[in-house]
Design an enzyme around this catalytic site. Structure first.
Site, mmCIF file in Angstrom:
data_model
loop_
_atom_site.group_PDB
_atom_site.id
_atom_site.type_symbol
_atom_site.label_atom_id
_atom_site.label_comp_id
_atom_site.label_asym_id
_atom_site.label_seq_id
_atom_site.Cartn_x
_atom_site.Cartn_y
_atom_site.Cartn_z
ATOM 1 N N HIS A 146 0.890 -1.294 -0.256
ATOM 2 C CA HIS A 146 0.105 0.120 0.048
ATOM 3 C C HIS A 146 0.694 1.351 -0.049
ATOM 4 O O HIS A 146 1.972 1.016 -0.002
ATOM 5 C CB HIS A 146 -0.820 0.003 1.289
ATOM 6 C CG HIS A 146 -0.158 -0.270 2.561
ATOM 7 N ND1 HIS A 146 0.637 0.686 2.837
ATOM 8 C CD2 HIS A 146 -0.271 -1.414 3.204
ATOM 9 C CE1 HIS A 146 0.979 0.102 4.315
ATOM 10 N NE2 HIS A 146 0.456 -1.150 4.357
ATOM 11 N N GLY A 192 1.963 2.957 2.333
ATOM 12 C CA GLY A 192 2.746 3.238 3.175
ATOM 13 C C GLY A 192 4.147 2.497 3.002
ATOM 14 O O GLY A 192 5.256 3.223 3.152
ATOM 15 N N HIS A 193 4.068 1.327 2.198
ATOM 16 C CA HIS A 193 5.119 0.714 1.625
ATOM 17 C C HIS A 193 5.886 1.445 0.615
ATOM 18 O O HIS A 193 7.087 1.765 0.588
ATOM 19 C CB HIS A 193 4.707 -0.685 1.016
ATOM 20 C CG HIS A 193 4.275 -1.518 2.002
ATOM 21 N ND1 HIS A 193 2.952 -1.925 2.010
ATOM 22 C CD2 HIS A 193 4.695 -2.302 3.192
ATOM 23 C CE1 HIS A 193 2.805 -2.742 2.738
ATOM 24 N NE2 HIS A 193 3.788 -2.956 3.754
ATOM 25 N N ASP A 224 5.037 0.517 13.180
ATOM 26 C CA ASP A 224 5.679 -0.706 13.881
ATOM 27 C C ASP A 224 6.757 -0.369 14.931
ATOM 28 O O ASP A 224 8.058 -0.617 14.669
ATOM 29 C CB ASP A 224 6.010 -1.794 12.925
ATOM 30 C CG ASP A 224 4.872 -2.408 12.030
ATOM 31 O OD1 ASP A 224 3.974 -3.107 12.750
ATOM 32 O OD2 ASP A 224 4.927 -1.766 10.949
ATOM 33 N N GLN A 242 8.931 -2.635 16.789
ATOM 34 C CA GLN A 242 9.680 -3.424 15.726
ATOM 35 C C GLN A 242 11.048 -2.659 15.234
ATOM 36 O O GLN A 242 11.884 -3.235 15.207
ATOM 37 C CB GLN A 242 8.882 -3.713 14.325
ATOM 38 C CG GLN A 242 9.541 -4.296 13.282
ATOM 39 C CD GLN A 242 8.647 -4.859 12.102
ATOM 40 O OE1 GLN A 242 7.980 -6.010 12.145
ATOM 41 N NE2 GLN A 242 8.407 -4.083 11.263
HETATM 42 P P1 AMP Z 1 4.763 -5.120 6.429
HETATM 43 O O1 AMP Z 1 4.775 -5.431 5.125
HETATM 44 O O2 AMP Z 1 3.621 -4.966 7.275
HETATM 45 O O3 AMP Z 1 5.640 -6.073 7.450
HETATM 46 O O4 AMP Z 1 5.484 -3.719 6.613
HETATM 47 C C1 AMP Z 1 6.721 -3.615 6.002
HETATM 48 C C2 AMP Z 1 7.361 -2.026 6.410
HETATM 49 O O5 AMP Z 1 6.394 -1.119 5.997
HETATM 50 C C3 AMP Z 1 7.624 -2.214 7.790
HETATM 51 O O6 AMP Z 1 8.717 -1.331 8.080
HETATM 52 C C4 AMP Z 1 6.249 -1.405 8.178
HETATM 53 O O7 AMP Z 1 6.469 -0.510 9.504
HETATM 54 C C5 AMP Z 1 6.077 -0.433 7.204
HETATM 55 N N1 AMP Z 1 4.540 0.067 7.151
HETATM 56 C C6 AMP Z 1 3.423 -0.451 7.343
HETATM 57 N N2 AMP Z 1 2.434 0.330 7.168
HETATM 58 C C7 AMP Z 1 2.985 1.605 7.071
HETATM 59 C C8 AMP Z 1 2.188 2.744 7.019
HETATM 60 N N3 AMP Z 1 1.065 2.857 7.244
HETATM 61 N N4 AMP Z 1 3.187 3.988 6.785
HETATM 62 C C9 AMP Z 1 4.501 3.637 6.891
HETATM 63 N N5 AMP Z 1 5.028 2.801 6.896
HETATM 64 C C10 AMP Z 1 4.540 1.545 6.966
#
Ligand code: AMP
Length: 282
Positions: A35, A37-38, A153, A156
């Protein structure tokens, strides 16, 4: 051109080639179902590095809840489209066997202390062991100069920082701000599983964090915590897992307020069987 690698050896070879050519490498680890965010992490990396590598790997060892793992959304074709459009240079898309071969040697432990006891760690036993295990392997394979992580996170980020520091790897960690939907809901792959009704109420999490940050002067952290847990639990279908106001460095609950900017409020809540987390620094 965006290259796709399925083996550790391939992505390591790519990184070595780039480094030999004097290029700096930014790395964004993800579990896919991408999404905005990524993509913001990809953009941060592109701005600061010559080459950006993204990994997509749904890591089985970090899911304490089997059902959460089985229901974790995947959309690899769409993810690759988004990464291509976003200007990512290389994608590491390994299988479980590639990351965890049977003859794998045990990794050296990482001391997490209170990080392994509080909030996410206490509610998701083994979760951060899985995170450390997979990020250790990914970083050895990609060998980036910079690692991009999301503030969403927050715990994390602390855990991965401990890993990188204790391994003494020359990797700079960059924490990027949480990207939100228009109504404030933090973007998350798990949001895809929300029903329309759950989606409609989900922004109460961020609204609560904002209210708490605005009311910091009106009560102690403990009093605000208790009253907002009660308030959140009055939302139909929502169950608070934890709500804590903590020191942004130690993650220990605050008895008294820190100076501005050093207070962190963290929340985890279930909407049905979907667990969402969010936090706000204030
Ligand atoms: P995930 O795919 O959920 O493991 O997330 C991968 C990376 O994207 C991690 O470093 C998350 O903290 C970051 N991430 C997930 N959601 C968001 C968001 N809404 N805004 C910014 N970074 C995000």
């Amino acid at each position: 051109m965006m290259q796709i690698f399925k083996t550790r050896a391939e992505v390591t070879g790519f990184s070595e080639q780039q480094r030999a050519a004097g290029k700096e490498i930014g790395f964004v680890p993800t579990m896919g179902a991408l999404h905005a965010g990524h993509i913001s992490l990809v953009n941060h990396s592109k701005a600061e590095n010559d080459v950006t590598v993204v990994s997509i790997f749904v890591n089985p060892t970090q899911f304490n809840d089997k059902n959460d793992f089985l229901k974790y959304p995947t959309s690899t074709d769409q993810d690759l489209e988004m990464l291509l459009t976003g200007g990512c240079d290389a994608v590491f898309l390994p299988s479980v066997e590639e990351i965890y071969p049977e003859d794998q040697s045990a990794i050296a432990p990482v001391v997490l202390g209170y990080l392994a006891q509080c909030m996410e760690a206490s509610r998701r036993p083994g979760h951060f062991d899985g995170v450390v295990q997979v990020v250790d392997i990914l970083l050895r394979a990609v060998q980036p100069d910079r690692l991009y992580l999301g503030a969403k996170d927050f715990q994390q980020v602390k855990v991965i920082t401990a890993l990188v520091e204790q391994r003494q790897w020359p990797i700079k960690i960059i924490t990027a701000p949480t990207i939100r939907e228009e109504d404030g809901l933090a973007m998350s792959s798990r949001n895809r599983r929300l029903s329309p009704e759950q989606r409609r109420v989900a922004n109460i999490l961020f609204n609560t964090l904002k209210e708490i940050s605005a009311q910091a002067e009106t009560g102690s952290p403990a009093v605000l915590t208790k009253s907002y847990i009660e308030k959140l639990n009055q939302t139909a279908g929502l169950k608070v897992d934890y709500l804590e106001i903590v020191d942004y460095q130690t993650l220990r609950p605050l008895e008294n307020w820190n100076q501005k900017g050093n207070n962190l409020v963290c929340v985890a809540a279930y909407l049905g069987d979907i667990r969402l987390i969010d936090n706000l620094l204030f």
